[in-house]
Design an enzyme around this catalytic site. Structure first.
Site, PDB file in Angstrom:
ATOM      1  N   THR A  82      19.032   7.945   7.753  1.00  0.00           N
ATOM      2  CA  THR A  82      18.564   8.375   6.426  1.00  0.00           C
ATOM      3  C   THR A  82      17.087   8.763   6.464  1.00  0.00           C
ATOM      4  O   THR A  82      16.694   9.813   5.961  1.00  0.00           O
ATOM      5  CB  THR A  82      18.733   7.214   5.412  1.00  0.00           C
ATOM      6  OG1 THR A  82      19.902   6.474   5.758  1.00  0.00           O
ATOM      7  CG2 THR A  82      18.817   7.692   4.010  1.00  0.00           C
ATOM      8  N   LYS A  87       9.175  -2.536  11.373  1.00  0.00           N
ATOM      9  CA  LYS A  87       8.370  -3.747  11.167  1.00  0.00           C
ATOM     10  C   LYS A  87       8.792  -4.878  12.087  1.00  0.00           C
ATOM     11  O   LYS A  87       7.977  -5.667  12.537  1.00  0.00           O
ATOM     12  CB  LYS A  87       8.412  -4.198   9.708  1.00  0.00           C
ATOM     13  CG  LYS A  87       9.728  -4.786   9.264  1.00  0.00           C
ATOM     14  CD  LYS A  87      10.201  -4.201   8.001  1.00  0.00           C
ATOM     15  CE  LYS A  87      11.190  -3.100   8.357  1.00  0.00           C
ATOM     16  NZ  LYS A  87      11.776  -2.449   7.228  1.00  0.00           N
ATOM     17  N   GLU A 110       2.234   2.630   9.566  1.00  0.00           N
ATOM     18  CA  GLU A 110       2.096   2.535   8.103  1.00  0.00           C
ATOM     19  C   GLU A 110       3.452   2.359   7.416  1.00  0.00           C
ATOM     20  O   GLU A 110       3.592   1.605   6.445  1.00  0.00           O
ATOM     21  CB  GLU A 110       1.415   3.817   7.578  1.00  0.00           C
ATOM     22  CG  GLU A 110       1.145   3.847   6.090  1.00  0.00           C
ATOM     23  CD  GLU A 110       0.123   2.821   5.660  1.00  0.00           C
ATOM     24  OE1 GLU A 110      -1.066   3.015   5.938  1.00  0.00           O
ATOM     25  OE2 GLU A 110       0.517   1.810   5.032  1.00  0.00           O
ATOM     26  N   VAL A 126       5.379  -1.241   6.742  1.00  0.00           N
ATOM     27  CA  VAL A 126       5.051  -2.238   5.715  1.00  0.00           C
ATOM     28  C   VAL A 126       4.999  -1.602   4.329  1.00  0.00           C
ATOM     29  O   VAL A 126       4.143  -0.773   4.036  1.00  0.00           O
ATOM     30  CB  VAL A 126       3.701  -2.935   6.031  1.00  0.00           C
ATOM     31  CG1 VAL A 126       3.363  -3.970   4.966  1.00  0.00           C
ATOM     32  CG2 VAL A 126       3.757  -3.592   7.402  1.00  0.00           C
ATOM     33  N   GLY A 129      19.576   3.986  -0.122  1.00  0.00           N
ATOM     34  CA  GLY A 129      18.821   4.002   1.143  1.00  0.00           C
ATOM     35  C   GLY A 129      17.658   3.025   1.162  1.00  0.00           C
ATOM     36  O   GLY A 129      16.740   3.157   1.958  1.00  0.00           O
ATOM     37  N   GLU A 171      18.121  -2.230   4.600  1.00  0.00           N
ATOM     38  CA  GLU A 171      18.191  -2.027   6.045  1.00  0.00           C
ATOM     39  C   GLU A 171      19.651  -1.782   6.431  1.00  0.00           C
ATOM     40  O   GLU A 171      20.560  -2.108   5.657  1.00  0.00           O
ATOM     41  CB  GLU A 171      17.699  -3.289   6.773  1.00  0.00           C
ATOM     42  CG  GLU A 171      16.260  -3.651   6.480  1.00  0.00           C
ATOM     43  CD  GLU A 171      15.283  -2.597   6.957  1.00  0.00           C
ATOM     44  OE1 GLU A 171      15.281  -2.260   8.140  1.00  0.00           O
ATOM     45  OE2 GLU A 171      14.521  -2.085   6.129  1.00  0.00           O
ATOM     46  N   ASP A 231      12.771  -9.660   6.537  1.00  0.00           N
ATOM     47  CA  ASP A 231      12.066  -8.387   6.402  1.00  0.00           C
ATOM     48  C   ASP A 231      10.658  -8.625   5.842  1.00  0.00           C
ATOM     49  O   ASP A 231       9.672  -8.081   6.343  1.00  0.00           O
ATOM     50  CB  ASP A 231      12.887  -7.464   5.475  1.00  0.00           C
ATOM     51  CG  ASP A 231      12.210  -6.132   5.223  1.00  0.00           C
ATOM     52  OD1 ASP A 231      12.411  -5.208   6.022  1.00  0.00           O
ATOM     53  OD2 ASP A 231      11.464  -6.010   4.221  1.00  0.00           O
ATOM     54  N   LYS A 284       6.617  -8.283   7.580  1.00  0.00           N
ATOM     55  CA  LYS A 284       5.505  -7.590   6.925  1.00  0.00           C
ATOM     56  C   LYS A 284       4.318  -8.544   6.718  1.00  0.00           C
ATOM     57  O   LYS A 284       3.165  -8.164   6.904  1.00  0.00           O
ATOM     58  CB  LYS A 284       5.978  -7.002   5.590  1.00  0.00           C
ATOM     59  CG  LYS A 284       7.012  -5.881   5.799  1.00  0.00           C
ATOM     60  CD  LYS A 284       7.734  -5.506   4.521  1.00  0.00           C
ATOM     61  CE  LYS A 284       8.786  -4.446   4.783  1.00  0.00           C
ATOM     62  NZ  LYS A 284       9.701  -4.213   3.667  1.00  0.00           N
ATOM     63  N   GLY A 324      13.188   3.323   0.952  1.00  0.00           N
ATOM     64  CA  GLY A 324      13.875   4.589   0.693  1.00  0.00           C
ATOM     65  C   GLY A 324      13.267   5.707   1.519  1.00  0.00           C
ATOM     66  O   GLY A 324      12.112   5.628   1.940  1.00  0.00           O
TER      67      GLY A 324
HETATM   68  N1  HSE Z   1      14.677  -2.579   3.500  1.00  0.00           N
HETATM   69  C1  HSE Z   1      13.284  -2.506   3.232  1.00  0.00           C
HETATM   70  C2  HSE Z   1      13.076  -2.845   1.772  1.00  0.00           C
HETATM   71  C3  HSE Z   1      12.770  -1.142   3.562  1.00  0.00           C
HETATM   72  O1  HSE Z   1      14.044  -2.969   1.018  1.00  0.00           O
HETATM   73  O2  HSE Z   1      11.938  -3.003   1.364  1.00  0.00           O
HETATM   74  C4  HSE Z   1      11.326  -1.079   3.889  1.00  0.00           C
HETATM   75  O3  HSE Z   1      10.935  -1.994   4.843  1.00  0.00           O
END
Ligand code: HSE
Length: 428
Positions: A13, A106, A130, A133, A188, A191, A202, A206, A302
């Site tokens: 995506t 990340k 960039e 995060v 989208g 993950e 996730d 970060k 996204g």
């Molecule tokens: N899956 C992550 C989120 C995408 O929903 O924030 C960006 O790291």
């Protein structure tokens, strides 16, 4: 005008959106950078997959291992994902072959960022991340450049679009967790494996990256992680009645020269700034000196938001200059000790689903008192049909260790019908 050759590895995506964006905005980018971004190769696991656009045959590389050796390639954009495997192999090989690397990964940076930045520094190439995060929120570049003057003490906020989208849709539209997740995946945001969006991993990646940038230290693996899977509509409505919203927050702070990193669902005052951040939006708050409190918000997930960040990285490379991936040279980064969440103090929301019979409440309050946890508010919601009750307690500030001990003892009581829940409260 000078041209720089870019190879994109991974055309999911994000990769597809990014490819299209560069192809259509070449002129605009070169006007701003004085260099033409030229996509020389693309590489994907399944080149035959139906895509919404045509990629000329000559641009398809069979293997990424060919790309990293090709002397015409200047920049490799890694969009495969995952902390290890092909993504790690590709980035290491690209850096060793003196290619600049841009990645949205990340998990890779949080796990191997120290090693990768060392190679990038040795080979005098850029490693930019960039997009790893908070999607479109330019927090990495803000810390590295805009806030460079500051001694940062704390960085925290909403760092996951999917979980924020789920929690705010549950709250605003009274929708069930499962249905909202499906929608987030369709848009989208999530993950490939949404598990890491929901279990806090996730956000943890970060937080670790932001800590390292903020405190000029190596990546610290010690982090307390809780996700949002146990939050249900009852918690959201209890919080609402008490004047709070529930958000999944990430925190990193420096206290007495120790790093405290944590990720957990958090009750925050409805009137606070963070409570107003809904949907896929992320918000990062940086406390530093001399700047004070600096806030930056935007779409955190996204393909479009992520592409905005990827273009920022590519443009930085097009403009030239080799920069240290973590602001300062690896030789000057510090290894800071970390502190445990058990040493911090919080006020907390505790939910106890119990059998409704005499002596239960007095036993509960005795247990709180045994661990020096003082009760500030208590609400009992009796179930309509069964002889059960849901007791919601807001505690005064107490040592996290004592809150944990209280819950551990309560969880063994035979009057408990569900595992007790604790959600920390943040008073910002
Ligand atoms: N899956 C992550 C989120 C995408 O929903 O924030 C960006 O790291």
């Amino acid at each position: 005008m000078k041209k720089i050759n870019i190879a994109i590895v991974g055309l999911g995506t994000i990769g597809s959106y990014f490819y299209n964006f560069i192809s259509k905005n070449k002129d605009a980018i070169s006007k701003k950078t004085n260099v033409i971004p030229n996509i020389i190769y693309v590489c994907a696991r399944n080149p035959k997959k139906k895509r919404l656009f045509k990629i000329p045959k000559k641009k398809w590389a069979k293997k990424y291992t060919d790309i990293v050796k090709d002397k015409n390639v200047d920049v490799v954009v890694e969009l495969i994902g995952g902390s290890d495997g092909a993504a790690k192999d590709l980035v290491i090989k690209a850096l060793l072959n003196k290619k600049h690397v841009v990645t949205a990964n990340k998990a890779l940076i949080a796990k191997h960022g120290d090693k990768l930045s060392k190679i990038a520094e040795e080979k005098k190439v850029n490693l930019e991340y960039e997009a790893a995060v908070c999607g479109g929120v330019p927090i990495i570049r803000s810390i590295k450049e805009g806030l460079i003057a500051n001694k940062i003490q704390k960085v925290y906020g909403i760092f996951n679009g999917t979980s924020n989208y789920i929690l705010s849709s549950m709250d605003q539209n009274k929708l069930q967790f499962k249905n909202v997740l499906i929608k987030a995946q369709r848009l989208g945001y999530a993950e490939n494996n949404p598990e890491s969006d929901l279990n806090g991993e996730d956000v943890a990646s970060k937080v670790q990256i932001l800590s390292s940038l903020s405190f000029n230290s190596f990546i610290n693996k010690n982090i307390h992680i809780e996700g949002i899977k146990n939050i249900d509509m009852d918690d959201i409505s209890n919080a609402d009645k008490l004047g709070y919203k529930i958000k999944l927050l990430g925190f990193s702070e420096l206290i007495n020269n120790k790093i405290y990193q944590r990720v957990h669902p958090t009750l925050i005052n409805k009137s606070s700034y963070i409570a107003s951040i809904n949907g896929v939006l992320n918000a990062v708050i940086v406390n530093g000196l001399p700047v004070g409190k600096s806030v930056i918000q935007g779409e955190g997930a996204g393909p479009s938001a992520t592409t905005s960040a990827l273009i920022s990285d590519v443009s930085s490379i097009l403009r030239g200059n080799i920069k240290y991936p973590f602001v300062i040279s690896n030789k000057k980064r510090k290894k800071l000790h970390s502190g445990n969440i058990s040493k911090l103090s919080f006020s907390a929301y505790v939910r106890l689903d119990v059998k409704d019979k005499h002596g239960v409440l007095s036993n509960i309050t005795k247990t709180f008192s045994r661990f020096k946890v003082s009760i500030k508010r208590l609400i009992q919601n009796p179930a309509k049909s069964k002889k059960n009750s849901s007791i919601v307690i807001i505690t005064h500030r107490a040592l996290d260790l004592n809150l944990q001990k209280t819950l551990k003892i309560l969880s063994k009581k035979n009057y408990m019908i569900k595992k007790p829940k604790l959600i920390r409260i943040e008073n910002n």
